[in-house]
Design a protein around this motif. Structure first.
Motif, PDB file in Angstrom:
ATOM      1  N   SER A 181       0.857  -1.186   0.036  1.00 33.69           N
ATOM      2  CA  SER A 181      -0.059  -0.011   0.068  1.00 33.69           C
ATOM      3  C   SER A 181       0.826   1.117   0.179  1.00 33.69           C
TER       4      SER A 181
ATOM      5  N   ARG B  32       2.026   1.478  -3.434  1.00 34.39           N
ATOM      6  CA  ARG B  32       0.931   2.149  -4.342  1.00 34.39           C
ATOM      7  C   ARG B  32       0.568   3.791  -4.074  1.00 34.39           C
TER       8      ARG B  32
ATOM      9  N   ASP C 130      -6.299   0.952  -8.610  1.00 33.54           N
ATOM     10  CA  ASP C 130      -7.291  -0.297  -8.217  1.00 33.54           C
ATOM     11  C   ASP C 130      -6.234  -1.161  -7.260  1.00 33.54           C
ATOM     12  N   PRO C 131      -6.283  -1.334  -6.020  1.00 31.77           N
ATOM     13  CA  PRO C 131      -5.362  -2.180  -5.078  1.00 31.77           C
ATOM     14  C   PRO C 131      -5.168  -3.326  -5.244  1.00 31.77           C
ATOM     15  N   ARG C 132      -6.128  -4.269  -5.836  1.00 30.38           N
ATOM     16  CA  ARG C 132      -6.076  -5.604  -6.034  1.00 30.38           C
ATOM     17  C   ARG C 132      -5.067  -5.663  -7.397  1.00 30.38           C
ATOM     18  N   ASN C 133      -5.670  -4.962  -8.404  1.00 31.61           N
ATOM     19  CA  ASN C 133      -4.723  -4.969  -9.635  1.00 31.61           C
ATOM     20  C   ASN C 133      -3.306  -4.693  -9.484  1.00 31.61           C
TER      21      ASN C 133
ATOM     22  N   HIS D 264      -1.744  -4.895  -6.571  1.00 32.89           N
ATOM     23  CA  HIS D 264      -0.703  -5.856  -5.624  1.00 32.89           C
ATOM     24  C   HIS D 264      -0.542  -7.221  -6.584  1.00 32.89           C
ATOM     25  N   ARG D 265      -1.361  -7.563  -7.217  1.00 36.37           N
ATOM     26  CA  ARG D 265      -1.201  -8.721  -8.598  1.00 36.37           C
ATOM     27  C   ARG D 265       0.078  -8.235  -9.709  1.00 36.37           C
ATOM     28  N   LYS D 266       0.139  -7.228 -10.000  1.00 32.29           N
ATOM     29  CA  LYS D 266       1.068  -6.830 -10.943  1.00 32.29           C
ATOM     30  C   LYS D 266       2.298  -6.841 -10.227  1.00 32.29           C
TER      31      LYS D 266
ATOM     32  N   THR E  12       3.665  -7.873  -7.437  1.00 32.56           N
ATOM     33  CA  THR E  12       4.107  -9.086  -6.521  1.00 32.56           C
ATOM     34  C   THR E  12       4.385 -10.346  -7.767  1.00 32.56           C
ATOM     35  N   SER E  13       3.936 -10.140  -9.004  1.00 30.31           N
ATOM     36  CA  SER E  13       4.234 -11.218 -10.089  1.00 30.31           C
ATOM     37  C   SER E  13       5.031 -10.624 -11.217  1.00 30.31           C
TER      38      SER E  13
END
Length: 236
Positions: A172, A175, A187-190, A192-194, A196-197
């Motif tokens: 966070s 972000r 968007d927090p979820r998108n 986080h996914r980007k 961390t991947s």
């Protein structure tokens, strides 16, 4: 240095000088902020400007940039990212003589309040939005505009955002850097996914911290990857 040719007359050439100017950016009070000084001497006495000044005959550009930053703002070191932004040489950019400036872009987290000195009567962090609306000395609004554009673009394809974060940070917090520098919600979820991947971007420390309501947030540090593949493009 080899001797000058016998027919060389330095006085026959117009005066010419090289300066360095610094676009120092940080995130303070939930805003992207730039370091500005108020000039104490002519030309443009009393006007806002970027910190900088003339390069001495016995120093290189990096040393001149560090010296001018320390003299005018009291900041003796900028931990984080430092790069040359560009060279500016319009014939009329300085009323004193023909002057070419090498601009540096510096970015770091939580930089302290500056202390004015040298030919600066004051120094302060100013929100970039306000600074770009102000009348800046010389062509410094152009330099600042270019520096901010470079910073925003580099966040897309490099790991530079970590330069605005402490050594260990949450997703966070990372972000928030992107949102502040880009001036847009993410968007927090998108996100986080980007992040961390993306291989090598972040390294999980194994520790966590309470970051608001809910379960503790994992702490990360910057990984070895400098170029992000795929890039974190800004959404419309």
């Amino acid at each position: 240095m080899p001797p000058s040719p016998p027919d060389y007359d330095a006085a026959a050439f117009p005066p010419f000088a090289v300066t360095v100017d610094l676009i120092a950016l940080t995130v303070r009070d939930d805003a992207l902020q730039a370091l500005l000084v108020t000039r104490a001497e002519e030309p443009f006495a009393g006007e806002l400007a970027l910190p900088g000044g003339f390069v001495r005959p016995d120093e290189d550009l990096n040393a001149a940039a560090a010296r001018e930053l320390a003299e005018e703002t009291g900041l003796h070191q900028v931990p984080g990212h430092l790069e040359q932004l560009g060279t500016y040489g319009a014939p009329d950019r300085d009323p004193r003589m023909r002057v070419v400036s090498v601009a540096y872009l510096a970015m770091a987290p939580a930089l302290p309040d500056p202390e004015p000195g040298g030919d600066a009567s004051s120094a302060a962090w100013v929100p970039v939005a306000k600074a770009l609306e102000s009348e800046l000395a010389f062509d410094h609004r152009t330099l600042l505009t270019d520096g901010v554009a470079r910073a925003r673009a580099k966040l897309e394809y490099t790991s530079l955002a970590a330069a605005f974060c402490p050594p260990e940070f949450t997703i966070s917090e990372l972000r928030h850097v992107y949102e502040v520098v880009w001036g847009a919600r993410i968007d927090p979820r998108n996100f986080h996914r980007k992040v961390t991947s993306t291989a090598g971007f972040l390294i999980e420390t194994g520790r966590s911290v309470t970051d608001g309501p809910g379960r503790p947030a994992a702490l990360y540090r910057s990984g070895p990857t400098a170029v992000l593949v795929p890039p974190l493009t800004r959404e419309p």
